[in-house]
Scaffold this active site. Structure first.
Site, PDB file in Angstrom:
ATOM      1  N   LYS A 189      42.819  63.915  38.991  1.00 55.60           N
ATOM      2  CA  LYS A 189      42.372  64.997  39.879  1.00 55.60           C
ATOM      3  C   LYS A 189      41.456  65.940  39.097  1.00 55.60           C
ATOM      4  O   LYS A 189      41.774  67.101  38.844  1.00 55.60           O
ATOM      5  CB  LYS A 189      43.579  65.736  40.457  1.00 55.60           C
ATOM      6  CG  LYS A 189      44.437  64.849  41.355  1.00 55.60           C
ATOM      7  CD  LYS A 189      45.685  65.565  41.836  1.00 55.60           C
ATOM      8  CE  LYS A 189      46.545  64.636  42.690  1.00 55.60           C
ATOM      9  NZ  LYS A 189      47.808  65.288  43.118  1.00 55.60           N
TER      10      LYS A 189
ATOM     11  N   ARG B 286      24.151  80.532  30.868  1.00 49.73           N
ATOM     12  CA  ARG B 286      25.105  80.314  31.955  1.00 49.73           C
ATOM     13  C   ARG B 286      25.734  78.926  31.899  1.00 49.73           C
ATOM     14  O   ARG B 286      26.940  78.774  32.133  1.00 49.73           O
ATOM     15  CB  ARG B 286      24.404  80.545  33.300  1.00 49.73           C
ATOM     16  CG  ARG B 286      25.277  80.321  34.546  1.00 49.73           C
ATOM     17  CD  ARG B 286      26.656  80.916  34.439  1.00 49.73           C
ATOM     18  NE  ARG B 286      26.661  82.319  34.059  1.00 49.73           N
ATOM     19  CZ  ARG B 286      27.735  82.946  33.595  1.00 49.73           C
ATOM     20  NH1 ARG B 286      28.878  82.298  33.434  1.00 49.73           N
ATOM     21  NH2 ARG B 286      27.657  84.222  33.261  1.00 49.73           N
TER      22      ARG B 286
ATOM     23  N   LYS C 162      50.728  52.612  43.959  1.00 48.86           N
ATOM     24  CA  LYS C 162      51.169  53.809  44.652  1.00 48.86           C
ATOM     25  C   LYS C 162      51.713  53.458  46.041  1.00 48.86           C
ATOM     26  O   LYS C 162      51.791  52.290  46.408  1.00 48.86           O
ATOM     27  CB  LYS C 162      50.018  54.815  44.719  1.00 48.86           C
ATOM     28  CG  LYS C 162      49.597  55.289  43.313  1.00 48.86           C
ATOM     29  CD  LYS C 162      48.488  56.293  43.344  1.00 48.86           C
ATOM     30  CE  LYS C 162      48.932  57.650  43.856  1.00 48.86           C
ATOM     31  NZ  LYS C 162      49.885  58.316  42.933  1.00 48.86           N
TER      32      LYS C 162
ATOM     33  N   ASP D 226      58.216  60.114  42.129  1.00 48.95           N
ATOM     34  CA  ASP D 226      57.376  61.040  42.877  1.00 48.95           C
ATOM     35  C   ASP D 226      58.207  61.988  43.721  1.00 48.95           C
ATOM     36  O   ASP D 226      58.976  61.564  44.591  1.00 48.95           O
ATOM     37  CB  ASP D 226      56.418  60.252  43.778  1.00 48.95           C
ATOM     38  CG  ASP D 226      55.395  61.155  44.445  1.00 48.95           C
ATOM     39  OD1 ASP D 226      54.840  62.027  43.760  1.00 48.95           O
ATOM     40  OD2 ASP D 226      55.145  60.976  45.654  1.00 48.95           O
TER      41      ASP D 226
ATOM     42  N   GLU E  20      54.779  53.741  41.460  1.00 50.96           N
ATOM     43  CA  GLU E  20      55.285  54.999  41.999  1.00 50.96           C
ATOM     44  C   GLU E  20      56.383  54.701  43.012  1.00 50.96           C
ATOM     45  O   GLU E  20      56.213  53.845  43.889  1.00 50.96           O
ATOM     46  CB  GLU E  20      54.142  55.745  42.684  1.00 50.96           C
ATOM     47  CG  GLU E  20      54.544  57.020  43.398  1.00 50.96           C
ATOM     48  CD  GLU E  20      53.390  57.592  44.208  1.00 50.96           C
ATOM     49  OE1 GLU E  20      52.624  58.382  43.649  1.00 50.96           O
ATOM     50  OE2 GLU E  20      53.253  57.216  45.389  1.00 50.96           O
TER      51      GLU E  20
END
Length: 285
Positions: free
Chosen positions: A137, A102, A169, A220, A199
């Site tokens: 992410k 598994r 950002k 963005d 960004e």
């Protein structure tokens, strides 16, 4: 040829997954049903077409429980395959094989799924010059493996962690009081080998960023029309043209239009946070 990840990076992930599955007493089903010392030959076979990633997870999973196990990979990471293809053939102690099954399938299916989705994005932008990149992410604890799978699919890696490069950002900009001030502060603190990306969420911010000469500008959630305008402005800028990265609102239906705007890179969080696991099975032979 796809570069292999060092075993040193893969083995701790595999061992943690095995320990989680084995629990306190090991595989009590295999211990009850399978005679000690029995051998097992089996193949890891694809139930659906895809792109291979994660062969070394299978190898290290089996070797962790049976150091005498032998494996014969039929394909290499990065290879495409059709449904029914044999990916790896292996021979190992039967109890060990069943206990590792598994974990090996979970990692192989997950990584093949990422590589397969990445390949779909890469093919969708073929001929435009744009490159498909991942993001941070990723599944906690699996970043090295998942980013390797992106490369297997033909994509490129964005920064691996917060220490790879400076990426300013929207919240950094808000706390610094503006795009220009944020870039100036970052530039003053950065070493000579550190890349700087910012960004921006509009063309006004983009113009302000260009004047500060960042290495990369992330556009963005720009529309294709805004992206084309940004590409034109960057090409005409007296400050030089930074690398232009599009991000946000990217899917397989929109990525071609984004790429045709002339941007250099398209970052896609879905490569790792939304890729479906590929169906791979283990068949005794």
């Amino acid at each position: 040829m796809i570069r292999r990840l060092p075993d040193l990076l893969i083995e701790p992930v595999v061992r943690r997954a095995l320990a989680e599955d084995l629990g306190r007493a090991g595989d009590i089903t295999a211990q009850a049903c399978i005679p000690e010392g029995a051998r097992m030959r089996a193949v890891f076979a694809a139930r659906r077409p895809g792109v291979l990633a994660g062969v070394d997870c299978v190898r290290l999973g089996l070797l962790a429980l049976d150091p005498s196990a032998t494996l014969n990979p039929r394909l290499r990471d990065g290879d495409a395959f059709e449904a029914g293809a044999v990916l790896v053939e292996a021979d190992a102690d039967a109890r060990a094989f069943l206990a590792a099954e598994r974990t090996a399938l979970n990692l192989l299916g997950r990584l093949c799924g990422i590589a397969t989705l990445t390949r779909a994005y890469v093919e969708a932008v073929s001929g435009t010059g744009a490159r498909i990149a991942d993001t941070r992410k990723t599944t906690p604890g699996l970043r090295a493996l998942e980013k390797h799978a992106v490369v297997c699919g033909g994509g490129v890696n964005h920064r691996f962690g917060l220490d790879d490069a400076i990426l300013i950002k929207d919240n950094h900009v808000a706390l610094c009081g503006g795009v220009g001030e944020a870039i100036r502060r970052a530039r003053a603190a950065a070493g000579h080998l550190v890349k700087l990306e910012i960004e921006v969420d509009g063309l006004d911010q983009f113009d302000e960023a260009l004047a500060e000469r960042p290495d990369v500008v992330m556009l963005d959630n720009f529309t294709p029309e805004m992206l084309r305008e940004a590409v034109a402005r960057a090409g005409a800028s007296p400050f030089g043209r930074p690398v232009l990265e599009a991000s946000g609102g990217v899917n397989l239906q929109t990525v071609r239009a984004i790429a045709e705007s002339g941007v250099d890179v398209i970052s896609v969080g879905a490569l790792t946070h939304s890729a479906p696991a590929l169906d791979v099975g283990l068949d005794v032979i």
